[in-house]
Design an enzyme around this catalytic site. Structure first.
Site, PDB file in Angstrom:
ATOM      1  N   HIS A 187      -2.293   7.803   6.765  1.00 44.05           N
ATOM      2  CA  HIS A 187      -1.300   8.644   6.084  1.00 44.05           C
ATOM      3  C   HIS A 187      -1.926   9.952   5.603  1.00 44.05           C
ATOM      4  O   HIS A 187      -1.278  10.994   5.588  1.00 44.05           O
ATOM      5  CB  HIS A 187      -0.703   7.915   4.877  1.00 44.05           C
ATOM      6  CG  HIS A 187       0.397   6.945   5.220  1.00 44.05           C
ATOM      7  ND1 HIS A 187       1.576   7.343   5.803  1.00 44.05           N
ATOM      8  CD2 HIS A 187       0.501   5.610   5.051  1.00 44.05           C
ATOM      9  CE1 HIS A 187       2.364   6.279   5.986  1.00 44.05           C
ATOM     10  NE2 HIS A 187       1.729   5.214   5.542  1.00 44.05           N
TER      11      HIS A 187
ATOM     12  N   CYS B 268       5.838  -0.105   7.365  1.00 50.00           N
ATOM     13  CA  CYS B 268       5.460   1.016   6.505  1.00 50.00           C
ATOM     14  C   CYS B 268       6.675   1.399   5.665  1.00 50.00           C
ATOM     15  O   CYS B 268       7.784   1.450   6.179  1.00 50.00           O
ATOM     16  CB  CYS B 268       5.031   2.196   7.380  1.00 50.00           C
ATOM     17  SG  CYS B 268       4.592   3.662   6.445  1.00 50.00           S
ATOM     18  N   LEU B 269       6.447   1.668   4.386  1.00 54.15           N
ATOM     19  CA  LEU B 269       7.568   2.045   3.516  1.00 54.15           C
ATOM     20  C   LEU B 269       8.223   3.341   3.981  1.00 54.15           C
ATOM     21  O   LEU B 269       9.382   3.589   3.678  1.00 54.15           O
ATOM     22  CB  LEU B 269       7.087   2.184   2.064  1.00 54.15           C
ATOM     23  CG  LEU B 269       6.610   0.883   1.394  1.00 54.15           C
ATOM     24  CD1 LEU B 269       6.022   1.172   0.013  1.00 54.15           C
ATOM     25  CD2 LEU B 269       7.733  -0.135   1.295  1.00 54.15           C
TER      26      LEU B 269
ATOM     27  N   GLY C 150       0.829  -1.194   0.000  1.00 56.19           N
ATOM     28  CA  GLY C 150       0.000   0.000   0.000  1.00 56.19           C
ATOM     29  C   GLY C 150       0.863   1.244   0.000  1.00 56.19           C
ATOM     30  O   GLY C 150       1.999   1.218   0.490  1.00 56.19           O
TER      31      GLY C 150
ATOM     32  N   HIS D  64      -4.568   1.738   7.649  1.00 58.70           N
ATOM     33  CA  HIS D  64      -3.181   2.221   7.759  1.00 58.70           C
ATOM     34  C   HIS D  64      -2.938   3.324   6.719  1.00 58.70           C
ATOM     35  O   HIS D  64      -2.393   4.383   7.036  1.00 58.70           O
ATOM     36  CB  HIS D  64      -2.221   1.040   7.539  1.00 58.70           C
ATOM     37  CG  HIS D  64      -0.772   1.412   7.443  1.00 58.70           C
ATOM     38  ND1 HIS D  64       0.178   0.976   8.339  1.00 58.70           N
ATOM     39  CD2 HIS D  64      -0.093   2.188   6.541  1.00 58.70           C
ATOM     40  CE1 HIS D  64       1.368   1.461   7.990  1.00 58.70           C
ATOM     41  NE2 HIS D  64       1.232   2.207   6.898  1.00 58.70           N
ATOM     42  N   GLU D  65      -3.374   3.067   5.472  1.00 62.71           N
ATOM     43  CA  GLU D  65      -3.136   4.044   4.401  1.00 62.71           C
ATOM     44  C   GLU D  65      -3.933   5.322   4.641  1.00 62.71           C
ATOM     45  O   GLU D  65      -3.455   6.425   4.388  1.00 62.71           O
ATOM     46  CB  GLU D  65      -3.493   3.451   3.028  1.00 62.71           C
ATOM     47  CG  GLU D  65      -2.678   2.240   2.613  1.00 62.71           C
ATOM     48  CD  GLU D  65      -1.187   2.440   2.743  1.00 62.71           C
ATOM     49  OE1 GLU D  65      -0.692   3.566   2.586  1.00 62.71           O
ATOM     50  OE2 GLU D  65      -0.503   1.440   3.037  1.00 62.71           O
TER      51      GLU D  65
ATOM     52  N   GLN E 192       3.336   9.922   0.682  1.00 58.80           N
ATOM     53  CA  GLN E 192       4.606   9.209   0.879  1.00 58.80           C
ATOM     54  C   GLN E 192       5.597   9.480  -0.256  1.00 58.80           C
ATOM     55  O   GLN E 192       6.795   9.219  -0.107  1.00 58.80           O
ATOM     56  CB  GLN E 192       4.367   7.694   1.012  1.00 58.80           C
ATOM     57  CG  GLN E 192       3.663   7.328   2.309  1.00 58.80           C
ATOM     58  CD  GLN E 192       3.441   5.839   2.429  1.00 58.80           C
ATOM     59  OE1 GLN E 192       2.446   5.313   1.950  1.00 58.80           O
ATOM     60  NE2 GLN E 192       4.381   5.141   3.053  1.00 58.80           N
TER      61      GLN E 192
HETATM   62 NI    NI Z   1       2.527   3.263   5.610  1.00 56.61          NI
END
Ligand code: NI
Length: 172
Positions: free
Chosen positions: A140, A94-95, A46, A136-137, A51
């Protein structure tokens, strides 16, 4: 399609609240294509636009397990309409918080209203991993990272670690 740089914590942009998209046009579709490319190349499931530094309420996801069968999902202006009272725990990463993982508890199901890749209004009933991932997304989009749910001590330890790893990257 092109791969963009993924911002990592600590970074003020990641804490910004993203803005709603007025219309899903070619520019937004281009952004979603780039986001998907970026996500795949980082082996993520995701990614939110912020991001890669774009403060728009756009998310891409792909939870398919078979690498040859991609199942991209696109969410523009997602809104949670309902969430379950029951919770589920997943080990999240998370990235934007590289190499850090923690068990996070979230509602185990939810209903999300959003616009798809062509700008059509859709409703998704999510449970399991899909429910956790979309929540989660969506965090962000509010400038929230999963480490915000941890104790102050744990969170500051993680941020310290990430800051150090950033420093050494500059030195090399
Ligand atoms: Ni994330």
């Amino acid at each position: 399609m092109s791969v963009k740089k993924i911002l990592t914590e600590p970074n003020k942009l990641l804490r910004q609240v993203s803005m709603p998209v007025e219309k899903v046009g070619d520019q937004e579709r281009q952004l979603m294509d780039d986001m998907l490319d970026t996500m795949y190349s980082a082996n993520g499931i995701g990614l939110a636009a912020i991001q890669i530094g774009v403060p728009k309420r756009i998310i891409v996801m792909d939870l398919s397990k078979d690498e040859n069968k991609k199942e991209p999902m696109y969410f523009v202006n997602p809104v949670i309409k309902n969430k379950n009272l029951e919770k589920a725990k997943y080990e999240e990463g998370c990235l934007s918080v590289p190499n850090q993982f923690a068990e996070i508890e979230r509602p185990n199901g939810c209903e999300v209203e959003y616009l798809d890749y062509s700008g059509r209004k859709k409703i998704l009933k999510a449970d399991g991993l899909l429910a956790t991932c979309i929540q989660h997304e969506m965090d962000h989009l509010e400038g929230i990272l999963f480490i915000d749910y941890l104790s102050k001590l744990k969170k500051s330890m993680i941020i310290k670690k990430l800051s150090k790893s950033k420093l050494s990257r500059i030195v090399v």
